[in-house]
Motif scaffolding. Structure first.
Motif, PDB file in Angstrom:
ATOM      1  N   GLN A  49      -1.608   4.839   2.165  1.00 51.20           N
ATOM      2  CA  GLN A  49      -0.692   4.951   3.296  1.00 51.20           C
ATOM      3  C   GLN A  49       0.650   4.291   3.020  1.00 51.20           C
ATOM      4  OE1 GLN A  49      -3.319   3.345   6.253  1.00 51.20           O
ATOM      5  NE2 GLN A  49      -4.128   5.360   6.807  1.00 51.20           N
ATOM      6  N   GLU A  53       5.889   9.295   0.682  1.00 52.68           N
ATOM      7  CA  GLU A  53       5.751  10.744   0.790  1.00 52.68           C
ATOM      8  C   GLU A  53       4.506  11.136   1.586  1.00 52.68           C
ATOM      9  OE1 GLU A  53       8.127   9.699  -2.795  1.00 52.68           O
ATOM     10  OE2 GLU A  53       6.197   9.048  -2.024  1.00 52.68           O
ATOM     11  N   LEU A  54       3.437  10.375   1.459  1.00 54.97           N
ATOM     12  CA  LEU A  54       2.224  10.658   2.235  1.00 54.97           C
ATOM     13  C   LEU A  54       2.377  10.200   3.681  1.00 54.97           C
ATOM     14  CD1 LEU A  54      -0.689   9.841  -0.238  1.00 54.97           C
ATOM     15  CD2 LEU A  54       0.052  12.079   0.589  1.00 54.97           C
ATOM     16  N   ASN A  57       4.199  12.966   5.468  1.00 52.37           N
ATOM     17  CA  ASN A  57       3.622  14.296   5.329  1.00 52.37           C
ATOM     18  C   ASN A  57       2.681  14.563   6.509  1.00 52.37           C
ATOM     19  OD1 ASN A  57       1.904  16.500   4.556  1.00 52.37           O
ATOM     20  ND2 ASN A  57       2.473  16.139   2.437  1.00 52.37           N
ATOM     21  N   GLY A  60      -0.698  14.173   5.481  1.00 53.70           N
ATOM     22  CA  GLY A  60      -0.922  12.947   4.711  1.00 53.70           C
ATOM     23  C   GLY A  60      -2.305  12.352   4.881  1.00 53.70           C
ATOM     24  N   ASP A  61      -2.773  12.245   6.123  1.00 51.76           N
ATOM     25  CA  ASP A  61      -4.105  11.679   6.364  1.00 51.76           C
ATOM     26  C   ASP A  61      -5.195  12.506   5.697  1.00 51.76           C
ATOM     27  OD1 ASP A  61      -3.134   9.559   7.822  1.00 51.76           O
ATOM     28  OD2 ASP A  61      -3.442  10.531   9.769  1.00 51.76           O
TER      29      ASP A  61
END
Length: 151
Positions: A49, A53-54, A57, A60-61
């Motif tokens: 986390q 970038e995640l 996004n 992302g999760d």
């Protein structure tokens, strides 16, 4: 350091060597080590986390969850590499064949299954309307995917 070389050597002797060159493994290990804030040889969800970038996004999760087998809360370097192998270009499949000649992780079929699992939140082998809507609510479709035909 010597322990780093041993970890790289052990990892590169496994199936993952078929997916990555030695220099790529070295770079991945460096990235893995920089993310390992607990310095325990494993990454947590919190470590992922912290990747900007995640964090921004919409998926992302789900991408982060893909690194963790069900019931696990940490991923080691080998698991990290195994998940990243799905993102290798399909053209690399000739050198990606494992020792048992099984389908490579970056084959079209395995990429499709990997993507499907990102959306199948309850792991019932179906993507329900609600699961799809959860994703679409997070994504600005026009901006993120350039789908203009929805207007």
């Amino acid at each position: 350091p010597l322990w780093c070389d041993k970890v790289l050597l052990r990892a590169s002797r496994r199936v993952e060597i078929a997916y990555f060159s030695h220099s790529q493994i070295t770079r991945l290990y460096s990235r893995f080590h920089s993310l390992d804030k607990g310095e325990n040889g494993a990454l947590s969800r919190e470590d992922f986390q912290r990747i900007p970038e995640l964090a921004i996004n919409p998926l992302g999760d789900r991408i982060i969850n893909a690194f963790f087998p069900e019931g696990e809360d940490q991923v080691n370097f080998r698991g990290f590499m195994r998940t990243l192998a799905h993102f290798r270009p399909v053209e690399d499949n000739e050198k990606s064949k494992g020792h048992d000649a099984s389908e490579p992780l970056n084959s079209r079929n395995n990429k499709l299954l990997f993507a499907f699992r990102l959306y199948d939140l309850d792991r019932d082998d179906k993507i329900s309307r609600d699961e799809l809507l959860q994703v679409l609510e997070k994504v600005d479709v026009e901006q993120k995917m350039s789908i203009r035909f929805l207007h």
